[in-house]
Design a protein around this motif. Structure first.
Motif, PDB file in Angstrom:
ATOM      1  N   ARG A  17      68.922 -28.412  52.649  1.00  0.00           N
ATOM      2  CA  ARG A  17      68.122 -27.344  52.065  1.00  0.00           C
ATOM      3  C   ARG A  17      69.027 -26.510  51.170  1.00  0.00           C
ATOM      4  O   ARG A  17      70.241 -26.540  51.299  1.00  0.00           O
ATOM      5  CB  ARG A  17      67.473 -26.458  53.118  1.00  0.00           C
TER       6      ARG A  17
ATOM      7  N   TYR B 225      65.878 -30.640  47.501  1.00  0.00           N
ATOM      8  CA  TYR B 225      65.540 -30.238  48.864  1.00  0.00           C
ATOM      9  C   TYR B 225      64.233 -29.460  48.944  1.00  0.00           C
ATOM     10  O   TYR B 225      63.633 -29.366  50.008  1.00  0.00           O
ATOM     11  CB  TYR B 225      66.679 -29.435  49.491  1.00  0.00           C
ATOM     12  N   LYS B 226      63.773 -28.938  47.840  1.00  0.00           N
ATOM     13  CA  LYS B 226      62.488 -28.256  47.824  1.00  0.00           C
ATOM     14  C   LYS B 226      61.352 -29.262  47.998  1.00  0.00           C
ATOM     15  O   LYS B 226      60.325 -28.952  48.565  1.00  0.00           O
ATOM     16  CB  LYS B 226      62.325 -27.482  46.505  1.00  0.00           C
TER      17      LYS B 226
END
Length: 89
Positions: free
Chosen positions: A35, A86-87
């Protein structure tokens, strides 16, 4: 010694320390946690800062800190890529 040279050297040293110690630690942490540790606005502000500094160095013919700021721009670019990757996960 010229005052501009001294301050250019200090800017280069501290910028290199930031981009070679601080930003890679964030990139590594992002990778392990899968993330982004930074909000998008923070990443965009950092990229804008580095772009404006690089432009300023070209305009003023002050090339000494240019290398460290180019590295910083690349590092923050990596964090932007991590944010995008990571989004979506």
């Amino acid at each position: 010694m010229d005052l501009i040279f001294i301050f250019s050297l200090l800017v280069s040293i501290f910028s290199l320390l930031l981009v070679l110690i601080g930003v890679p630690a964030q990139i590594k942490k992002n990778y392990h946690e899968k993330r982004s540790g930074q909000p998008l606005i923070t990443i965009l502000i950092a990229l804008g800062f580095y772009i404006s500094q690089i432009a300023l160095f070209f305009i003023t013919d002050n090339y000494l800190p240019l290398f460290s700021f180019a590295i910083g721009f690349i590092m923050w670019g990596i964090t932007l890529i991590q944010y995008i990757i990571y989004k979506k996960i």
